[in-house]
Design a protein around this motif. Structure first.
Motif, PDB file in Angstrom:
ATOM      1  N   LEU A 128       0.678  -1.197  -0.091  1.00 55.13           N
ATOM      2  CA  LEU A 128       0.092   0.126   0.054  1.00 55.13           C
ATOM      3  C   LEU A 128       0.916   1.234  -0.041  1.00 55.13           C
ATOM      4  N   HIS A 129       0.717   2.095  -1.124  1.00 57.58           N
ATOM      5  CA  HIS A 129       1.926   2.892  -1.323  1.00 57.58           C
ATOM      6  C   HIS A 129       0.895   4.317  -1.021  1.00 57.58           C
ATOM      7  N   ILE A 130       1.481   5.066  -0.129  1.00 57.08           N
ATOM      8  CA  ILE A 130       0.671   6.355   0.332  1.00 57.08           C
ATOM      9  C   ILE A 130       1.453   7.441  -0.082  1.00 57.08           C
ATOM     10  N   GLU A 131       1.123   8.740  -0.573  1.00 57.01           N
ATOM     11  CA  GLU A 131       1.798   9.838  -0.706  1.00 57.01           C
ATOM     12  C   GLU A 131       0.804  10.703   0.011  1.00 57.01           C
ATOM     13  N   ALA A 132       1.505  11.580   0.916  1.00 58.62           N
ATOM     14  CA  ALA A 132       0.664  12.590   1.864  1.00 58.62           C
ATOM     15  C   ALA A 132       1.358  13.792   2.140  1.00 58.62           C
ATOM     16  N   PRO A 133       0.483  15.018   1.714  1.00 54.00           N
ATOM     17  CA  PRO A 133       1.078  16.347   2.039  1.00 54.00           C
ATOM     18  C   PRO A 133       0.772  16.495   3.718  1.00 54.00           C
ATOM     19  N   ASP A 139       7.531  15.788  12.062  1.00 51.38           N
ATOM     20  CA  ASP A 139       7.598  15.447  13.353  1.00 51.38           C
ATOM     21  C   ASP A 139       6.107  15.219  14.010  1.00 51.38           C
ATOM     22  N   LEU A 140       5.392  16.108  13.766  1.00 45.86           N
ATOM     23  CA  LEU A 140       3.878  15.847  14.274  1.00 45.86           C
ATOM     24  C   LEU A 140       3.377  14.690  13.383  1.00 45.86           C
ATOM     25  N   TRP A 196      -7.967   9.021   8.562  1.00 45.35           N
ATOM     26  CA  TRP A 196      -7.720  10.305   7.989  1.00 45.35           C
ATOM     27  C   TRP A 196      -8.904  11.176   8.073  1.00 45.35           C
ATOM     28  N   PRO A 197     -10.212  10.832   8.429  1.00 43.19           N
ATOM     29  CA  PRO A 197     -11.171  11.868   8.716  1.00 43.19           C
ATOM     30  C   PRO A 197     -11.041  12.195  10.251  1.00 43.19           C
ATOM     31  N   ASP A 198     -10.433  11.608  11.293  1.00 40.76           N
ATOM     32  CA  ASP A 198     -10.592  11.934  12.758  1.00 40.76           C
ATOM     33  C   ASP A 198      -9.045  12.722  12.843  1.00 40.76           C
ATOM     34  N   LYS A 199      -9.443  14.076  12.958  1.00 42.25           N
ATOM     35  CA  LYS A 199      -8.760  15.380  13.196  1.00 42.25           C
ATOM     36  C   LYS A 199      -7.529  15.053  14.230  1.00 42.25           C
ATOM     37  N   LEU A 240      -2.142  16.208   8.282  1.00 38.46           N
ATOM     38  CA  LEU A 240      -2.570  16.158   6.776  1.00 38.46           C
ATOM     39  C   LEU A 240      -2.776  17.717   6.350  1.00 38.46           C
ATOM     40  N   THR A 241      -2.358  17.841   5.239  1.00 39.32           N
ATOM     41  CA  THR A 241      -2.874  19.123   4.704  1.00 39.32           C
ATOM     42  C   THR A 241      -3.797  18.958   3.377  1.00 39.32           C
TER      43      THR A 241
END
Length: 98
Positions: free
Chosen positions: A4-9, A14-15, A71-74, A80-81
């Protein structure tokens, strides 16, 4: 292995890494056998994650969990941006060249 490849802004690596580390048990229970967290050298506001699973079904199941619960859970994904880009990959060829 299926990846599973994930690219995220991300706002802050560190966070992001603290949030990622808090989900270690979830990854283990989902069947992750190995993972890589990488940072593009030309984009410090991005992260690339590869999670290796024994089967496509496990990778799809974990991706569904990420999309619906993480991802929906802030609280779990405030670094994530934007929405992550994902792909499920199967090996086509692998070879040592040394």
């Amino acid at each position: 292995m299926t990846t599973l490849h994930i690219e995220a802004p991300v706002t802050d690596f560190d966070l992001f890494k603290r949030q990622f580390d808090r989900n270690a048990e979830l990854r283990r229970e989902a069947g992750v056998r190995h993972y890589r967290v990488q940072r593009p050298v030309d984009d410090p506001a991005a992260v690339v994650i590869d999670l290796d699973f024994p089967t496509v079904e496990q990778a799809e199941g974990f991706l569904n969990t990420m999309r619906t619960k993480i991802w929906p859970d802030k609280e779990r994904s405030s670094s994530l941006t934007g929405p992550p880009r994902t792909r499920i990959l199967e090996p086509a060829e692998e070879k040592d060249v040394t």
